[in-house]
Design a protein around this motif. Structure first.
Motif, PDB file in Angstrom:
ATOM      1  N   ALA A  88       0.831  -1.203   0.000  1.00 61.84           N
ATOM      2  CA  ALA A  88       0.000   0.000   0.000  1.00 61.84           C
ATOM      3  C   ALA A  88       0.863   1.251   0.000  1.00 61.84           C
ATOM      4  O   ALA A  88       0.421   2.314   0.424  1.00 61.84           O
ATOM      5  N   GLY A  89       2.083   1.112  -0.484  1.00 60.53           N
ATOM      6  CA  GLY A  89       3.027   2.242  -0.413  1.00 60.53           C
ATOM      7  C   GLY A  89       2.688   3.368  -1.376  1.00 60.53           C
ATOM      8  O   GLY A  89       2.163   3.142  -2.459  1.00 60.53           O
ATOM      9  N   SER A  90       3.072   4.592  -0.987  1.00 62.12           N
ATOM     10  CA  SER A  90       2.768   5.797  -1.779  1.00 62.12           C
ATOM     11  C   SER A  90       3.706   5.987  -2.959  1.00 62.12           C
ATOM     12  O   SER A  90       3.485   6.868  -3.784  1.00 62.12           O
ATOM     13  N   THR A  91       4.801   5.222  -3.007  1.00 64.19           N
ATOM     14  CA  THR A  91       5.709   5.268  -4.152  1.00 64.19           C
ATOM     15  C   THR A  91       5.856   3.843  -4.660  1.00 64.19           C
ATOM     16  O   THR A  91       5.665   2.887  -3.905  1.00 64.19           O
ATOM     17  N   LYS A  92       6.193   3.696  -5.928  1.00 65.61           N
ATOM     18  CA  LYS A  92       6.192   2.349  -6.482  1.00 65.61           C
ATOM     19  C   LYS A  92       7.535   1.891  -7.078  1.00 65.61           C
ATOM     20  O   LYS A  92       7.906   0.739  -6.898  1.00 65.61           O
ATOM     21  N   SER A  93       8.284   2.769  -7.746  1.00 65.82           N
ATOM     22  CA  SER A  93       9.532   2.307  -8.359  1.00 65.82           C
ATOM     23  C   SER A  93      10.490   1.765  -7.302  1.00 65.82           C
ATOM     24  O   SER A  93      11.131   0.721  -7.488  1.00 65.82           O
ATOM     25  N   ASP A  94      10.589   2.474  -6.168  1.00 66.59           N
ATOM     26  CA  ASP A  94      11.500   2.023  -5.113  1.00 66.59           C
ATOM     27  C   ASP A  94      11.012   0.732  -4.475  1.00 66.59           C
ATOM     28  O   ASP A  94      11.811  -0.132  -4.114  1.00 66.59           O
ATOM     29  N   VAL A  95       9.688   0.582  -4.356  1.00 64.10           N
ATOM     30  CA  VAL A  95       9.123  -0.638  -3.783  1.00 64.10           C
ATOM     31  C   VAL A  95       9.432  -1.827  -4.700  1.00 64.10           C
ATOM     32  O   VAL A  95       9.792  -2.913  -4.235  1.00 64.10           O
TER      33      VAL A  95
END
Lengths: 309, 309
Positions: free
Chosen positions: B104-111
């Motif tokens: 449910a993270g607010s950023t995606k590339s780093d995840v």
């Protein structure tokens, strides 16, 4: 009790002033003056004003300006600020010694400069003012009798003003249940450049920036409540904010430069992955805002009888 | 019907996912995993979860991670994003072939980068997600069963994901009455840098800028509702937004640079008293925002039966 009040521009600001004075029983007669005959007729129909005055040739029962101003205790300018100097110049020849003039403009240094040019030595009768009240609607139908309850009105008195004249303006606003604050015109303009004019410019800039991107539709699709609140002030009148930006140009430029310097520091911290630096700025802001909101809420909430001791 | 869902972090986001799935009758068993034993016990007491799992040594009736994950259909990571990689690494050894993991993270590339490092070839089982829902409160007591009704959930599927796995995640969110959108991780991060991360940085910067001035108290005294709305997002968690800023650094830097270039243009217009230039920016912004608000309101308002034909 004011015998006669003349209001230039009977919209939200001027019309609400009229309604509030009347509700308080603080005025005998109100004359409205405006460029739109339709608006003035509507204001009279609504009972906001008792008579209509006109610059130039009188027509249809409207009073010539000399008659409108005759015997007036107080004149409020609540028309768009760009008209201030022209209105003051039209008033000047008819301005009697017993009349005090004030205004409701969002900037003050430029209004003072206009007043000095238009009124000459009669500038002593002009007490500049700025009621801090919302302006999202307009026209006589928007006028209400409680717009100023608990709101701040900043008076930026001139060295030439007599305390009696300043007090006449202050008393009228107090009759509207407003709270009087006093600043110099320069202090006023610096304060509002920081807490109002700059945020408007920043919000307009962000929405324009996004709207011009090729994928603007995609971006707006994902904008949520945070974006909505952040940009609410970008829904304000572009003409009005163009005028305010230009009228307060020196103070606004100074605030904008300070802010851009702050962004340059934040950009460098972000580029350097300086989490501690970013967090310090974010924390300081969150803390300061929390204190501010707490202070506002304490001021707005009357003490509970249960908790008083 | 999901047989077993495991949720890491049972606060507003994770807890509301649990409550919404349960309300929809879409899940048989929910296991919560978290670093705070007190929060987990509270989540169980509130009936949000049925059992508690722990990383490391099991204690007090809590399940070891292998047992917690055994037979799970779906795992949701709803802990602070900084913990994502460590949680995924702890899951990896126990991750069964039939389990799908989302976040449910607010950023995606780093995840996605974290997931590739932590999960290796099992990254095919990881479907990144981002529910767009408020986060002003937290903890299990903040969890509600209608947080996601009508809200967007962006899934940023990987090339390795099977459509079946993506659909399992999408179906779970649809059971919470959310609306599924699909973007690539890169698109997601660019979009949210523009409409969310940059506005947060700008609001923090303005409040910090004002709070550091010697006459900050005077300034805050005159800040009104426009300032309050503009800076509302500067009341958000500094730690969370530090993490988001760093996690989405490249996209945020690009947006910040574009914005600073825009401010440089506006500054030049203001310095040159270019009212037409300022008005063009302000008007374009006001118009674009009005269109956006109109579109939102049309989407939120069901058609009136009187007007349907």
């Amino acid at each position: 009790m004011l015998n006669k009040v003349v209001i230039f521009g009977v919209g939200l600001i001027g019309g609400s002033f009229a309604r509030s004075l009347r509700k308080a029983g603080a005025v005998r007669e109100i004359v409205g003056v405006g460029r739109s005959a339709t608006s003035m007729a509507r204001a009279k129909e609504l009972g906001i004003i008792d008579a209509i005055g006109v610059s130039g040739a009188a027509a249809d029962g409207a009073l010539p300006l000399a008659d409108a101003l005759h015997g007036a205790d107080l004149v409020l300018l609540a028309a768009p600020v760009a008209q201030t100097e022209a209105i003051l110049a039209s008033i000047a020849p008819h301005l009697q010694a017993g009349t005090v003039v004030t205004d409701a403009g969002s900037t003050k240094s430029d209004v003072v400069a206009s007043a000095r040019r238009a009124l000459g030595s009669k500038v002593a009768q002009f007490v500049p003012g700025h009621p801090i009240a919302g302006r999202e609607t307009n026209g006589p139908d928007a006028a209400i009798d409680n717009l100023y309850v608990g709101k701040k009105v900043v008076l930026t008195a001139l060295a030439e003003n007599s305390e009696t004249d300043v007090e006449r303006v202050a008393a009228a606003w107090r009759a509207c249940d407003a709270i009087i604050h006093r600043l110099t015109p320069e202090e006023h303009d610096k304060v509002f450049a920081a807490v109002s004019h700059l945020p408007h410019l920043l919000a307009y800039a962000l929405v324009d920036d996004i709207a011009r991107k090729p994928h603007a539709d995609l971006l707006f699709q994902y904008a949520a409540s945070g974006f909505r609140d952040f940009t609410r002030i970008a829904g304000s009148s572009p003409e009005m904010w163009r005028d305010i930006s230009l009228a307060n140009q020196p103070a606004l430029l100074a605030e904008l430069d300070a802010y851009m310097a702050q962004l340059t520091v934040l950009r460098a911290q972000l580029a350097a992955n300086d989490g501690a630096g970013l967090e310090q700025v974010y924390s300081n802001a969150q803390h300061a805002r929390h204190q501010w909101i707490t202070a506002i809420e304490a001021a707005e909430t009357p003490p509970s009888p249960d908790k008083a001791d």
